[in-house]
Design an enzyme around this catalytic site. Structure first.
Site, short mmCIF file in Angstrom:
data_model
loop_
_atom_site.label_atom_id
_atom_site.label_comp_id
_atom_site.label_asym_id
_atom_site.label_seq_id
_atom_site.Cartn_x
_atom_site.Cartn_y
_atom_site.Cartn_z
N HIS A 132 -4.39 3.67 1.44
CA HIS A 132 -6.16 3.23 0.57
C HIS A 132 -6.28 2.74 -0.83
O HIS A 132 -7.11 3.12 -1.45
CB HIS A 132 -6.97 4.45 1.05
CG HIS A 132 -6.41 5.26 0.22
ND1 HIS A 132 -6.75 6.97 0.12
CD2 HIS A 132 -5.31 5.82 -0.54
CE1 HIS A 132 -6.72 7.73 -0.38
NE2 HIS A 132 -5.95 7.48 -0.70
N HIS A 133 -4.48 1.56 -0.90
CA HIS A 133 -4.42 1.51 -2.26
C HIS A 133 -3.74 -0.10 -2.03
O HIS A 133 -2.31 -0.35 -2.77
CB HIS A 133 -3.13 2.10 -2.86
CG HIS A 133 -3.46 3.73 -3.27
ND1 HIS A 133 -3.40 5.16 -3.10
CD2 HIS A 133 -5.23 4.27 -3.35
CE1 HIS A 133 -4.02 6.12 -3.40
NE2 HIS A 133 -5.13 5.24 -3.57
N ALA A 134 -4.47 -0.66 -1.73
CA ALA A 134 -4.15 -1.82 -1.04
C ALA A 134 -4.40 -3.08 -2.75
O ALA A 134 -4.72 -3.39 -3.24
CB ALA A 134 -4.84 -2.80 -0.36
N SER A 135 -3.16 -3.61 -2.16
CA SER A 135 -2.60 -3.95 -3.79
C SER A 135 -1.39 -5.24 -3.90
O SER A 135 -1.18 -5.78 -2.76
CB SER A 135 -1.85 -3.12 -4.72
OG SER A 135 -2.68 -1.92 -4.82
N ASP A 175 1.26 -1.06 0.10
CA ASP A 175 0.06 0.22 0.17
C ASP A 175 0.93 1.39 -0.36
O ASP A 175 2.50 1.50 0.13
CB ASP A 175 -1.09 -0.15 1.09
CG ASP A 175 -2.17 0.83 1.18
OD1 ASP A 175 -2.39 1.58 0.15
OD2 ASP A 175 -3.16 0.75 1.54
#
Length: 624
Positions: free
Chosen positions: A560-563, A376
């Site tokens: 807030h960009h879990a990947s 993230d």
């Protein structure tokens, strides 16, 4: 297996309707394939429910439609999914985060369980990734189709750019398009903050711009200064700037259509209307397992039919749901995102065998990389109190009926057509970093990350200016997604292993965020001198030394960009879950097309990259 999947009604089953799933499903259906989209939630414009942050306010569909209402949409119980994630394994460290919710043993991580997935509640920021992100995938896999020049074609084909009208005319009339924007696609982009939206705060905005310009440096000479752009701020998605990594002062484009949110919800519904025989959308369908035949080929899925079945829902149903099965003649495509896709793979017997055996799940294929490599951004907010309210927000209630809402509703203009971001500076934290890794953007309001009820700070923060510092290209890749049980309705265990608990042994990420805080403070300093700002609320005047700032970042950062939890990788990489064509290794007829597929998290805001791989996956499938 006795199931007769050879008579399947659909060519492809797509699990999830977000940026990846919605994009690939719509494109396949347009090209004549019969596609079923299974979405665990409902339609965000048809759901009804009270917003828990503001009891009694019936906010849908406004929370979906109005761009500036995006924080409130994440807290609307009609469509919200609440995950509570760990930043640290060590409880004493985790408890130092003021956003920590002890009862949930984690920090709130809002997700959307509805048609459109998280594109239904995100901040709509559309910033193109760095070319090096694509070139690295090409290098890792040996697949040249991932190189940056080729990947730009997918952006061009999907974009409908509305914020560069002169360039659109040149491209349409003369075929000249050095910007490599798309002007005929389905994905509409607009300027995030037109001049008229902040006309009432012209002097204030001019002071912020002047201070930011001095800190960030000048713009490239070849960019025309268009009057309708904020003081000539440049477009970060213009190919000419992308090739130079877009450093400097920029405006953030938004995924909006005429000042309304525009997501994969609209994309899917438009395609379904045009091709009703090709695209079927089934809502309230929680997929629980991928069905594999005796040859480990994905032939369909099992799912539960019913509303609010997943326990991340704000008000989960106590009903068990109706068990169903459906079959695909060609492939199953998983697009549940960085949390739910690895969860579903493991529930289906695909993943680390030790993890599966621990929960009594028969091992279909040992794939140790499933649920690992979770990544993230790191983000913190430097929050300043102003000496007076924003003029543009006077009378704002962030609800239907206030003056700003009426301006949005009746005139399609004003601050509610935006997401609240004023401008952004893209820069390197340190000169030796290979790519710009800081995206520092100014927000109208008081934003300190996610916790239950966080949007009330924004609603009440009419005299705040927050500089959000986003750290990209993180070194730490030690996060994980694991099952807590074999019950598909349970939320998984999620731990990002921040900073010292991760594998960034040199502390490069932490130092970079600290540099970002220092930088935005340098922008704010003259604003204090001019009497525009009156107090730094966070980190606060008592947090000054590097070590104090490190502690502030350690215990206040969020993402807030879990990947990256089901990464694409090389054939000889035992931890690679996918090959370069999105196929799950060791399983036939199964692909993953969502944020979990990246080996490293690309660029600054991941949604544009996920849209692009959705288009690429459709291309790969159609030409395979």
């Amino acid at each position: 297996m006795t199931d007769n999947y050879n008579t399947a009604t659909y060519d492809y089953i797509v699990v999830g309707s977000g940026a990846g799933g919605g994009t690939v499903a719509a494109r396949l259906a347009e090209k004549g394939k019969k596609v079923l989209v299974l979405e665990a939630g409902g339609d965000p414009k048809k759901l009804q429910g009270d917003n828990l942050a503001f009891p009694g306010e019936k906010r849908l569909p406004d929370d979906y439609d109005v761009p500036v209402f995006h924080p409130f949409s994440t807290e609307n119980e009609a469509m919200r999914w609440d995950f509570f994630v760990r930043h640290y394994e060590t409880e004493s460290l985790q408890a130092l985060d003021p956003k920590y919710t002890p009862a949930e043993k984690g920090v709130l991580y809002p997700r959307a369980g509805c048609l459109g997935g998280c594109t239904a509640h995100n901040a709509m920021i559309t910033v193109y990734p760095h070319n090096a992100d694509w070139d690295e995938v090409a290098q890792i896999t040996g697949d040249a189709s991932w190189n940056a020049d080729n990947m730009r074609k997918y952006f061009e084909s999907m974009e409908y750019c509305q914020h560069r009208p002169i360039l659109r005319k040149l491209a349409t009339w003369l075929g000249i398009n050095p910007s490599r924007h798309g002007f005929n696609g389905w994905f509409q982009t607009e300027a995030a903050l037109p001049l008229q939206a902040l006309a009432k705060d012209k002097k204030l905005v001019a002071a912020i711009l002047d201070s930011a310009l001095k800190a960030a440096g000048t713009l490239p000479n070849f960019f025309e200064r268009l009057k309708w752009q904020i003081e000539g701020l440049a477009d970060p998605n213009d190919w000419r700037l992308v090739k130079e990594n877009s450093t400097g002062l920029r405006y953030p484009p938004l995924a909006t259509q005429n000042g309304n949110r525009h997501s994969t919800r609209e994309r899917l519904l438009v395609v379904q209307q045009k091709h009703p025989d090709n695209l079927t959308i089934e809502l309230d369908a929680l997929v629980t397992k991928v069905i594999l035949d005796e040859n480990n080929r994905a032939v369909g899925v099992e799912y539960l039919k019913g509303a609010k079945l997943y326990k991340a829902h704000a008000n989960p149903s106590k009903q068990p749901g109706e068990p169903r099965k459906v079959y695909a003649a060609k492939e199953v495509i998983l697009a549940g995102g960085a949390y739910n896709t690895p969860q579903l793979l493991m529930l289906s017997g695909i993943g680390p065998k030790e993890e599966l055996q621990k929960h009594g799940i028969p091992v279909k294929h040992h794939l140790p990389g499933v649920g690992t490599n979770l990544q993230d951004r790191y983000e913190v907010g430097v929050v300043n109190k102003m000496t007076q309210d924003w003029e543009v927000l006077k009378g704002a209630k962030y609800a239907s009926g206030d003056p700003q809402y009426n301006e949005w509703k009746n005139e399609n203009k004003g601050v509610y057509t935006t997401n609240g971001a004023v401008l952004a500076v893209i820069k390197k934290s340190f000169e030796e970093r290979p790519l710009p890794d800081l995206f520092c953007f100014a927000l109208l309001g008081n934003f300190r990350g996610y916790f239950p009820g966080y949007s009330k700070l924004i609603k009440d923060g009419l005299n705040y200016l927050t500089w959000a510092v986003l750290k990209a290209h993180t070194v730490n890749r030690a996060g994980e997604v694991r099952l807590v049980s074999s019950d598909p309705r349970d939320r998984p265990y999620i731990n990002f292993r921040y900073f010292e608990e991760g594998n960034d042994t040199q502390g490069l990420d932490l130092d970079s965020v600290v540099e970002g805080v220092k930088f935005v403070r340098s922008i704010a300093k003259p604003l204090f001198a001019q009497g525009i700002l009156t107090e730094e609320v966070a980190p606060g005047k008592d947090v000054q030394t590097d070590e104090q700032l490190r502690d502030f970042v350690r215990y206040n950062a969020w993402g807030h960009h879990a990947s990256c939890s089901c990464p694409i990788g090389a054939d000889n990489d035992p931890m690679a879950v996918l090959d370069s064509q999105f196929r799950v290794r060791g399983i036939q007829g199964l692909r993953v097309v969502d944020a979990s597929a990246f080996p490293k998290i690309p660029g600054f805001f991941i949604v544009s990259s996920v849209y692009m791989i959705g288009e690429k996956a459709a291309d790969v499938i159609l030409n395979g």
